[in-house]
Design a protein around this motif. Structure first.
Motif, PDB file in Angstrom:
ATOM      1  N   ALA A  10       0.845  -1.200   0.000  1.00 36.91           N
ATOM      2  CA  ALA A  10       0.000   0.000   0.000  1.00 36.91           C
ATOM      3  C   ALA A  10       0.876   1.245   0.000  1.00 36.91           C
ATOM      4  O   ALA A  10       0.654   2.191  -0.771  1.00 36.91           O
ATOM      5  N   ARG A  11       1.901   1.254   0.892  1.00 42.95           N
ATOM      6  CA  ARG A  11       2.803   2.412   0.964  1.00 42.95           C
ATOM      7  C   ARG A  11       3.627   2.541  -0.326  1.00 42.95           C
ATOM      8  O   ARG A  11       3.870   3.652  -0.805  1.00 42.95           O
ATOM      9  N   LYS A  12       4.047   1.394  -0.859  1.00 50.07           N
ATOM     10  CA  LYS A  12       4.860   1.410  -2.086  1.00 50.07           C
ATOM     11  C   LYS A  12       4.126   2.105  -3.229  1.00 50.07           C
ATOM     12  O   LYS A  12       4.661   3.021  -3.867  1.00 50.07           O
ATOM     13  N   TRP A  13       2.892   1.662  -3.504  1.00 52.85           N
ATOM     14  CA  TRP A  13       2.162   2.204  -4.659  1.00 52.85           C
ATOM     15  C   TRP A  13       1.613   3.588  -4.363  1.00 52.85           C
ATOM     16  O   TRP A  13       1.515   4.424  -5.273  1.00 52.85           O
ATOM     17  N   SER A  14       1.295   3.864  -3.118  1.00 55.60           N
ATOM     18  CA  SER A  14       0.834   5.202  -2.753  1.00 55.60           C
ATOM     19  C   SER A  14       1.961   6.215  -2.910  1.00 55.60           C
ATOM     20  O   SER A  14       1.757   7.336  -3.403  1.00 55.60           O
ATOM     21  N   ALA A  15       3.177   5.825  -2.519  1.00 57.65           N
ATOM     22  CA  ALA A  15       4.332   6.722  -2.665  1.00 57.65           C
ATOM     23  C   ALA A  15       4.623   6.989  -4.133  1.00 57.65           C
ATOM     24  O   ALA A  15       4.952   8.117  -4.531  1.00 57.65           O
ATOM     25  N   LYS A  16       4.505   5.942  -4.961  1.00 62.06           N
ATOM     26  CA  LYS A  16       4.707   6.119  -6.409  1.00 62.06           C
ATOM     27  C   LYS A  16       3.647   7.068  -6.988  1.00 62.06           C
ATOM     28  O   LYS A  16       3.931   7.867  -7.882  1.00 62.06           O
ATOM     29  N   ALA A  17       2.422   6.965  -6.468  1.00 62.66           N
ATOM     30  CA  ALA A  17       1.343   7.843  -6.941  1.00 62.66           C
ATOM     31  C   ALA A  17       1.662   9.299  -6.622  1.00 62.66           C
ATOM     32  O   ALA A  17       1.472  10.201  -7.450  1.00 62.66           O
ATOM     33  N   VAL A  18       2.168   9.547  -5.399  1.00 65.90           N
ATOM     34  CA  VAL A  18       2.531  10.913  -4.996  1.00 65.90           C
ATOM     35  C   VAL A  18       3.652  11.438  -5.880  1.00 65.90           C
ATOM     36  O   VAL A  18       3.614  12.580  -6.368  1.00 65.90           O
ATOM     37  N   GLU A  19       4.663  10.612  -6.105  1.00 67.56           N
ATOM     38  CA  GLU A  19       5.796  11.011  -6.934  1.00 67.56           C
ATOM     39  C   GLU A  19       5.347  11.353  -8.357  1.00 67.56           C
ATOM     40  O   GLU A  19       5.760  12.368  -8.936  1.00 67.56           O
ATOM     41  N   LEU A  20       4.481  10.503  -8.909  1.00 67.02           N
ATOM     42  CA  LEU A  20       4.007  10.724 -10.284  1.00 67.02           C
ATOM     43  C   LEU A  20       3.132  11.967 -10.374  1.00 67.02           C
ATOM     44  O   LEU A  20       3.199  12.722 -11.355  1.00 67.02           O
ATOM     45  N   GLU A  80      -1.230  12.496  -0.694  1.00 61.10           N
ATOM     46  CA  GLU A  80      -0.320  12.551   0.457  1.00 61.10           C
ATOM     47  C   GLU A  80      -1.032  12.130   1.741  1.00 61.10           C
ATOM     48  O   GLU A  80      -0.436  11.462   2.603  1.00 61.10           O
ATOM     49  N   LYS A  81      -2.308  12.502   1.875  1.00 62.64           N
ATOM     50  CA  LYS A  81      -3.078  12.078   3.058  1.00 62.64           C
ATOM     51  C   LYS A  81      -3.261  10.562   3.058  1.00 62.64           C
ATOM     52  O   LYS A  81      -3.200   9.915   4.112  1.00 62.64           O
ATOM     53  N   GLU A  82      -3.520   9.993   1.860  1.00 59.97           N
ATOM     54  CA  GLU A  82      -3.654   8.530   1.771  1.00 59.97           C
ATOM     55  C   GLU A  82      -2.362   7.853   2.215  1.00 59.97           C
ATOM     56  O   GLU A  82      -2.384   6.866   2.976  1.00 59.97           O
ATOM     57  N   LEU A  83      -1.231   8.372   1.732  1.00 52.51           N
ATOM     58  CA  LEU A  83       0.062   7.778   2.097  1.00 52.51           C
ATOM     59  C   LEU A  83       0.292   7.850   3.613  1.00 52.51           C
ATOM     60  O   LEU A  83       0.755   6.870   4.229  1.00 52.51           O
ATOM     61  N   ASP A  84      -0.057   8.968   4.227  1.00 59.20           N
ATOM     62  CA  ASP A  84       0.085   9.108   5.681  1.00 59.20           C
ATOM     63  C   ASP A  84      -0.769   8.070   6.403  1.00 59.20           C
ATOM     64  O   ASP A  84      -0.353   7.498   7.434  1.00 59.20           O
ATOM     65  N   SER A  85      -1.964   7.827   5.865  1.00 56.41           N
ATOM     66  CA  SER A  85      -2.854   6.846   6.486  1.00 56.41           C
ATOM     67  C   SER A  85      -2.222   5.451   6.447  1.00 56.41           C
ATOM     68  O   SER A  85      -2.270   4.701   7.436  1.00 56.41           O
ATOM     69  N   TYR A  86      -1.608   5.114   5.316  1.00 51.74           N
ATOM     70  CA  TYR A  86      -1.015   3.783   5.190  1.00 51.74           C
ATOM     71  C   TYR A  86       0.246   3.651   6.053  1.00 51.74           C
ATOM     72  O   TYR A  86       0.560   2.566   6.536  1.00 51.74           O
ATOM     73  N   LYS A  87       0.939   4.761   6.244  1.00 50.70           N
ATOM     74  CA  LYS A  87       2.098   4.738   7.144  1.00 50.70           C
ATOM     75  C   LYS A  87       1.664   4.428   8.568  1.00 50.70           C
ATOM     76  O   LYS A  87       2.417   3.822   9.355  1.00 50.70           O
ATOM     77  N   GLU A 120      -0.747   2.485   9.063  1.00 56.03           N
ATOM     78  CA  GLU A 120      -1.383   1.183   8.849  1.00 56.03           C
ATOM     79  C   GLU A 120      -2.893   1.246   9.060  1.00 56.03           C
ATOM     80  O   GLU A 120      -3.500   0.387   9.716  1.00 56.03           O
ATOM     81  N   LYS A 121      -3.485   2.301   8.467  1.00 53.88           N
ATOM     82  CA  LYS A 121      -4.936   2.458   8.480  1.00 53.88           C
ATOM     83  C   LYS A 121      -5.437   2.477   7.032  1.00 53.88           C
ATOM     84  O   LYS A 121      -4.906   3.239   6.209  1.00 53.88           O
ATOM     85  N   PRO A 122      -6.420   1.644   6.687  1.00 55.40           N
ATOM     86  CA  PRO A 122      -6.969   1.691   5.326  1.00 55.40           C
ATOM     87  C   PRO A 122      -7.709   3.007   5.103  1.00 55.40           C
ATOM     88  O   PRO A 122      -8.133   3.665   6.055  1.00 55.40           O
ATOM     89  N   TRP A 123      -7.868   3.358   3.836  1.00 56.63           N
ATOM     90  CA  TRP A 123      -8.510   4.625   3.493  1.00 56.63           C
ATOM     91  C   TRP A 123     -10.010   4.419   3.319  1.00 56.63           C
ATOM     92  O   TRP A 123     -10.463   3.410   2.777  1.00 56.63           O
ATOM     93  N   ARG A 124     -10.780   5.366   3.859  1.00 56.44           N
ATOM     94  CA  ARG A 124     -12.225   5.321   3.687  1.00 56.44           C
ATOM     95  C   ARG A 124     -12.691   6.636   3.054  1.00 56.44           C
ATOM     96  O   ARG A 124     -12.210   7.715   3.443  1.00 56.44           O
ATOM     97  N   GLU A 125     -13.624   6.513   2.122  1.00 55.74           N
ATOM     98  CA  GLU A 125     -14.106   7.731   1.450  1.00 55.74           C
ATOM     99  C   GLU A 125     -15.588   7.576   1.112  1.00 55.74           C
ATOM    100  O   GLU A 125     -15.989   6.581   0.517  1.00 55.74           O
ATOM    101  N   GLU A 126     -16.346   8.573   1.506  1.00 50.78           N
ATOM    102  CA  GLU A 126     -17.767   8.608   1.134  1.00 50.78           C
ATOM    103  C   GLU A 126     -18.061   9.980   0.530  1.00 50.78           C
ATOM    104  O   GLU A 126     -18.122  10.989   1.239  1.00 50.78           O
ATOM    105  N   GLN A 127     -18.234   9.989  -0.775  1.00 54.01           N
ATOM    106  CA  GLN A 127     -18.504  11.259  -1.458  1.00 54.01           C
ATOM    107  C   GLN A 127     -19.925  11.729  -1.140  1.00 54.01           C
ATOM    108  O   GLN A 127     -20.865  10.945  -1.151  1.00 54.01           O
TER     109      GLN A 127
END
Length: 601
Positions: free
Chosen positions: A537-547, A567-574, A576-583
């Motif tokens: 999760a952190r690996k791909w989230s960090a790549k997403a931030v970089e890109l 960046e907030k998603e990456l902090d959450s995974y650091k 070790e909390k999954p991301w939740r989103e309700e639009q």
């Protein structure tokens, strides 16, 4: 309508062929006993002939429905009084011609009654015309033109489409020796056909009956374009151009079909040869401009070649407008190019000017709405698209665009209502399913959104398996995989989340986009977090931030909102909390902007 000259010729021919009814002076003969027995029928024939002669004389000068009514009355009386079969046939033909002519007086009044919205007058005129036409074919069953007119009347609002088809079938049969008229009848019947193949078959028959019928050729080519039969459209357009070298519609169709076949260079070559022969024909420059513009969007073209193609397109649009400053289509073409190049002010000016010349141009109104959306004036965009949809409520592309503008204007529930109708009419419309899924997601209808995404993905995967997935479908497929994977990983609704499925879909989406889109890498990270694999999760989230940072630096992403969320998603995974989103989209309650006018397409 039987022409007066043709009618007179027929009457003269009949008069010459009839026997003298009384002997010439010096030729009197005694009446034989056998003739005495026939005198009574002869008297009846003489009475019928007298009425027919009177009808014939009156028909020549008849100029009103009353005159024609008298002719019809005399013909009926002549037939009733008694005529030999040959003369009776002539009387029936005269009656039919008079009834047909009288029907035209009623038919001529129909447009005015329709324009005045006078339903009562319209019904009366239609009934009178139909009564006369039926009288005409009763007296002359071979009067093809009467069947054609009856078909036209039944095709009007309130008529019977089935009866219209029946009359046209009869007319086409009767017109086998009149190919020019038969060709026109085929075109009429094509308009009534419910299925595409039936229309195409009739239009091909129209061309076969009269190979010089430009309307038939053009209708056939346009229909082929509409259903994606590009090669057939090219072939037929070239045949028509051989007959009519200057036929702009055929040329435009050939170009559009060639572009549909991804043969932009062939289209440009065809137009260039025309321009060399007629350098002052602005229409050729305008259409070549469209070809260059579409070439610039073609798959695999380099940035340098795309820039050159756009420059050549602009030069052609400018030349077209130099040759004809009121060429509204060229203005729309240039305005669209400016829009695509980000020069919105110039685009706005061209589109506005084009609509002053052609206010009913659906292309112009479409582009005006696109420019309004680009400038954030979503209410204006909605207003224009609503106008288009009212003008043609069956045009699915317009309905889908209106739904997009509703969402942009924060009216997702209106978008859902609109898309409900589209999906109800066509359950395999994956675009509408995709859009409705997005709209449902924005109002927290996560379960319904998942249902729509799953259905759309299934349809597209069937297309891919059949080898018929095009570039647009492929792009939407990537988006659908991503959206569904995101909901399955981040929905607050426990019963909907499925981390394993989310990872599978996320990997498919990343592979399809070659791991080059930040938001899709983010989705893959969310999927791994949902299954508890926080390392990935952190690996791909960090790549997403970089890109995302690279996208902003390269001008591909104008705002940093997405980066902040990544960046907030990456902090959450650091943590070790999954991301939740309700639009949750608050529905825009402001009254919609009234349309600026109407359009007649």
């Amino acid at each position: 309508m039987v022409s007066r000259i043709g009618y007179l010729a027929a009457v003269l021919s009949v008069i010459v062929s009839l026997p003298c009814l009384s002997p010439l002076p010096g030729q009197e003969t005694a009446v034989a006993p056998a003739q005495v027995a026939t005198q009574e029928p002869q008297v009846a024939e003489d009475a019928g002939q007298t009425k027919l002669d009177e009808a014939t004389a009156l028909k020549i000068s008849a100029s009103s429905p009353a005159d024609l009514a008298k002719v019809i009355e005399l013909c009926e009386a002549a037939i009733e009084a008694g005529l030999d079969e040959g003369t009776a046939q002539l009387a029936r033909q005269l009656l039919a011609a008079s009834a047909f002519q009288r029907s035209q007086f009623a038919i001529q009044g129909i447009p005015a009654a329709a324009a005045a919205n006078n339903a009562s007058a319209l019904r009366n005129l239609r009934r009178k015309a139909m009564d006369d036409l039926k009288k005409a074919v009763e007296s002359n069953p071979n009067m093809a033109e009467a069947y054609v007119q009856m078909a036209k009347l039944e095709a009007l609002p309130g008529g019977d489409r089935g009866d219209s088809m029946t009359y046209l079938n009869k007319a086409i049969e009767l017109l086998k020796d009149k190919p020019v008229d038969q060709s026109d009848a085929y075109i009429m019947r094509a308009q009534l056909q419910e299925d595409i193949e039936g229309r195409l078959k009739d239009l091909r028959s129209a061309v076969k009956a009269n190979s010089t019928n430009s309307d038939a050729w053009q209708a056939l080519i346009v229909m082929q374009l509409q259903v994606g039969k590009f090669q057939e459209a090219v072939d037929d357009a070239k045949k028509l151009l051989e007959k009519e070298e200057g036929n702009v519609i055929a040329l435009q169709a050939a170009i559009e079909a060639l572009l549909g076949l991804k043969k932009a260079d062939e289209a440009i070559d065809l137009l260039t040869s025309r321009i060399e022969k007629e350098p002052k024909n602005g229409a050729y420059h305008r259409v070549r401009g469209l070809a260059y513009r579409q070439k610039s969007d073609s798959e695999g073209i380099s940035e340098k070649d795309a820039k050159v193609a756009n420059e050549l397109a602009l030069a052609d649009f400018n030349k077209a407008l130099e040759l004809d400053p009121r060429d509204a289509e060229a203005m729309i073409g240039r305005g669209t190019l400016y829009y695509l190049l980000g020069e919105v002010e110039k685009a706005n000016r061209d589109i506005s000017d084009s609509l002053l010349i052609e206010p009913n141009s659906y292309k112009g109104v479409w582009m005006r709405s696109a420019i309004a959306a680009q400038e954030g004036r979503f209410g204006d965009a909605v207003s224009d698209m609503e106008m288009l949809v009212r003008a043609n409520p069956t045009e699915v592309r317009w309905i889908e665009q209106l739904a997009k503008y509703y969402q942009l204007d924060k009216r997702p529930r209106l978008a859902i209502q609109l898309l409900d109708r589209v999906v109800e009419a066509d359950k395999d419309n994956w675009r509408a399913l995709h859009q409705r899924g997005d709209a449902r997601l924005s109002v927290s209808l996560h379960g319904d959104a998942v249902t729509d995404y799953e259905a759309a993905i299934r349809i597209l995967e069937e297309q891919r398996a059949a080898g018929i997935m095009d570039e647009e479908s492929a792009r939407d497929y990537e988006g659908l995989l991503n959206n569904l994977a995101w909901v399955l990983a981040t929905s607050p609704k426990d019963e909907l989340r499925n981390g394993q499925r989310s990872v599978e879909l996320g990997l498919k989406a990343c592979e399809a986009t070659e791991y080059k889109k930040s938001h899709i890498l983010s989705t893959l990270g969310a999927g791994y977090a949902e299954v508890g694999d926080f390392e990935n999760a952190r690996k791909w989230s960090a790549k997403a931030v970089e890109l995302a940072k690279e996208e902003i630096e390269n001008g591909l992403e104008k705002e940093s909102v997405q980066l902040e969320q990544l960046e907030k998603e990456l902090d959450s995974y650091k943590s070790e909390k999954p991301w939740r989103e309700e639009q949750t989209t608050d529905e825009n309650e402001k009254p919609l902007v009234a349309p600026s006018g109407t359009i007649d397409t």
